[in-house]
Write a protein that holds these residues in place. Structure first.
Motif, short mmCIF file in Angstrom:
data_model
loop_
_atom_site.label_atom_id
_atom_site.label_comp_id
_atom_site.label_asym_id
_atom_site.label_seq_id
_atom_site.Cartn_x
_atom_site.Cartn_y
_atom_site.Cartn_z
N THR A 276 45.52 59.89 31.47
CA THR A 276 46.26 59.34 32.62
C THR A 276 47.76 59.16 32.37
N LYS A 277 48.20 59.28 31.11
CA LYS A 277 49.63 59.11 30.82
C LYS A 277 50.31 60.41 30.41
N PRO A 283 46.15 64.65 35.78
CA PRO A 283 44.71 64.78 36.02
C PRO A 283 44.38 65.52 37.32
N GLU A 302 38.03 59.26 32.11
CA GLU A 302 39.46 59.06 31.93
C GLU A 302 39.72 58.28 30.66
N ASP A 304 43.20 56.25 28.75
CA ASP A 304 44.56 55.77 28.99
C ASP A 304 45.48 56.33 27.90
#
Length: 329
Positions: A276-277, A283, A302, A304
């Motif tokens: 997600t970063k 994504p 997912e 992080d």
């Protein structure tokens, strides 16, 4: 790397005449073989924490150094880095070890290669995982470099601007000269630095030419950094950068254009682990591709993480994979 015993590396020559180096561990009875596919600029050691986790559980392991990397040959003709040839090289490695099928796990350009395996040798894959970079179907004439306006319209910035530097004739020499700056840009402590520098026209070149170096993330230990540095400098950047320049080669378009449109679809079970970063590979890109082409069961997770989830969030990635393996027939 400590987690990947050097004595487990083997070599084989493919039908195209290239010598590949790859990590290999035999499976325990009844266990599948996992095929881990790295991207730029990592080599096989990207997956060291996955190998350290899954090998003791009895899973078979194959982790190639892809063309241009590590102990594998490093030609500098971009036409040799096109999808079908790379997929057939992987088939030759599987044949060398007598492995009928693998669960294929790809990251970055390794996802591109696994995608081409689904196109050209689908019967050798039983299930597939894409980490961060999703399925990349054959779309003749379409590539990241040519899609600048489309990406700006879609997400508001020039996500793949850095690739226009990577395909320049002087890119390899500039990166080799300022290798620590390149590693700093590739593995930033703050993921936002990618958006601020790599996603701006001329930003990647400016960063490396000025020899900019910032703090390293916690997952990039000095040992890891030195392994990356040594691997890249021992073989040079000309080979690895061919993965980018091949996008512009007519050979790639011609070869993939022969593929029937139906071959872009696949019914293999799919696990997508989104990071997600990651400000370059969002994504949503993988979600869009999977919604269009994945016709079998899709599992989406997912983490992080920035682009380097297999390194930074190895424990999470390993548990997600293990749980998903348990759902496969």
């Amino acid at each position: 790397m400590a987690e990947m015993d050097h004595s487990n590396y083997k070599q084989t020559k493919t039908e195209r005449g290239f010598t590949y180096s790859y990590y290999y561990s035999t499976p325990a009875p009844g266990k599948p073989v996992l095929f881990f596919s790295h991207g730029f600029p990592s080599a096989s050691f990207l997956w060291r924490k996955q190998v350290a986790f899954f090998q003791p559980l009895g899973y078979g392991i194959i982790v190639p150094d892809h063309l241009g990397y590590g102990g594998t040959d490093k030609p500098t003709d971009p036409k040799l880095y096109v999808g079908r040839g790379l997929a057939e090289d992987m088939r030759d490695i599987l044949d060398a070890e007598g492995v009928a099928t693998v669960i294929a796990i790809g990251h970055d350009w390794g996802s591109y290669l696994v995608s081409r395996m689904l196109h050209y040798i689908p019967q050798r894959i039983s299930a597939v995982t894409f980490c961060d970079v999703g399925y990349m179907p054959v779309e003749p004439g379409v590539n990241f470099i040519s899609q600048r306006e489309a990406f700006i319209k879609m997400i508001g910035y020039d996500a793949f601007a850095y690739q226009r530097f990577f395909i320049q004739p002087d890119a390899a020499a500039i990166i080799e000269k300022n290798i620590d700056s390149f590693i700093s840009m590739s593995y930033p402590e703050k993921p936002e630095l990618w958006k601020e520098n790599m996603c701006v026209d001329g930003g990647a070149r400016a960063w490396i030419e000025s020899n900019t170096i910032t703090a390293s993330p916690s997952y990039l230990t000095p040992e890891n950094k030195e392994a990356i540095r040594t691997s890249l400098l021992s073989g040079g950047l000309a080979g690895p950068l061919c993965w980018y320049t091949q996008q512009l080669e007519q050979a790639n378009i011609d070869e993939d254009a022969k593929l029937p449109a139906a071959a872009r679809e696949f019914a293999h079970p799919l696990l997508f682990i989104a990071c997600t970063k990651d400000y370059v590979v969002l994504p949503a890109f993988g979600d869009s591709s999977h919604g269009k082409y994945a016709k079998g069961p899709v599992t989406r997770k997912e983490i992080d993480a920035d682009h380097w989830g297999p390194m930074s969030h190895a424990a999470e990635v390993n548990e997600m994979l293990l749980e998903w393996f348990g759902t496969l027939g």
